[in-house]
Design an enzyme around this catalytic site. Structure first.
Site, PDB file in Angstrom:
ATOM      1  N   SER A  40       0.848  -1.180   0.000  1.00 15.38           N
ATOM      2  CA  SER A  40       0.000   0.000   0.000  1.00 15.38           C
ATOM      3  C   SER A  40       0.884   1.230   0.000  1.00 15.38           C
ATOM      4  O   SER A  40       2.041   1.184   0.428  1.00 15.38           O
ATOM      5  CB  SER A  40      -0.869  -0.018   1.261  1.00 15.38           C
ATOM      6  OG  SER A  40      -1.457   1.229   1.501  1.00 15.38           O
ATOM      7  N   TYR A  66       0.534   0.277  10.619  1.00 11.51           N
ATOM      8  CA  TYR A  66       0.073  -0.063   9.274  1.00 11.51           C
ATOM      9  C   TYR A  66       1.200   0.151   8.265  1.00 11.51           C
ATOM     10  O   TYR A  66       1.472  -0.717   7.421  1.00 11.51           O
ATOM     11  CB  TYR A  66      -1.153   0.787   8.913  1.00 11.51           C
ATOM     12  CG  TYR A  66      -1.699   0.509   7.539  1.00 11.51           C
ATOM     13  CD1 TYR A  66      -2.418  -0.650   7.283  1.00 11.51           C
ATOM     14  CD2 TYR A  66      -1.511   1.409   6.494  1.00 11.51           C
ATOM     15  CE1 TYR A  66      -2.929  -0.911   6.019  1.00 11.51           C
ATOM     16  CE2 TYR A  66      -2.021   1.159   5.230  1.00 11.51           C
ATOM     17  CZ  TYR A  66      -2.729   0.000   5.000  1.00 11.51           C
ATOM     18  OH  TYR A  66      -3.226  -0.262   3.752  1.00 11.51           O
TER      19      TYR A  66
END
Length: 194
Positions: A40, A66
């Site tokens: 990502s 994350y």
């Protein structure tokens, strides 16, 4: 987002790593197999912090966690590319893009003002648009033998050294660093055997 740590106390990179290791023999037997590691642009938020990978000595911050896990997914591809090239296996990481799915329910209402603003101004993709880069990397003859790279929007990403964590494209040099990949691979192996 809320803290998501396994029963053993690990963030989520380890599951991807363990699955990849478990598939090695089948991939090698297949000949010409490709690993597509989903990452990502969130990897722009953080490198892997090897000195405190599990947030034991620093406050837990969900976007750093994350980012670290998504950097780990890029390093997984870099590590597999280094180790398994002689087995005929290629490995690359992809950023599919922001796709409006049920996943966002874990983020909305739990973000900083900067993230809320970034989401509001984000260009969301359709499911088909989001799948395009993964399909390209998995199946295109144009990428035969290409390994250890990071792709977005159906192209190899450019290096991004902009300190702004909300930059929405490119790949950080730390995510493609072979020394970081080796260190994370060794750490992942040790964690799986602990």
């Amino acid at each position: 987002m809320r803290e998501r740590i396994s029963a053993r106390g690990y963030e989520n990179y380890l599951g991807h790593f363990n699955l990849t290791l478990g598939l090695h023999d089948a991939l090698a037997t297949a000949g010409g197999a490709r690993i597509v590691s989903l990452s990502s642009s969130g990897h722009l938020f953080s490198p892997v912090v090897f000195d405190d990978i599990h947030f034991e000595r620093r406050p837990y911050e969900e976007w750093a966690a994350y980012g670290q896990s998504k950097t780990g997914n890029v390093l997984l591809a870099v590590g597999a590319a280094e180790r398994w090239a002689d087995d005929g296996i290629t490995a690359n990481a992809v950023m599919p893009g922001g796709i409006r799915t049920g996943l966002q329910r874990h983020q909305e209402g739990n973000t900083t003002p900067e993230v809320t603003e970034a989401f509001a101004n984000f260009t969301w993709k359709t499911v088909e648009e989001g799948a395009a880069t993964s399909v390209l990397v998995a199946a295109s003859p144009l990428l035969e033998g290409v390994t250890g790279r990071y792709f977005e929007d159906c192209n190899e990403a450019e290096l991004n050294t902009d300190p702004n964590p909300y930059a929405d494209s490119g790949v950080r040099p730390y995510a493609l660093d072979t020394d970081n990949a080796k260190r994370l691979w060794d750490l992942g192996t040790a964690m799986l055997h602990s």
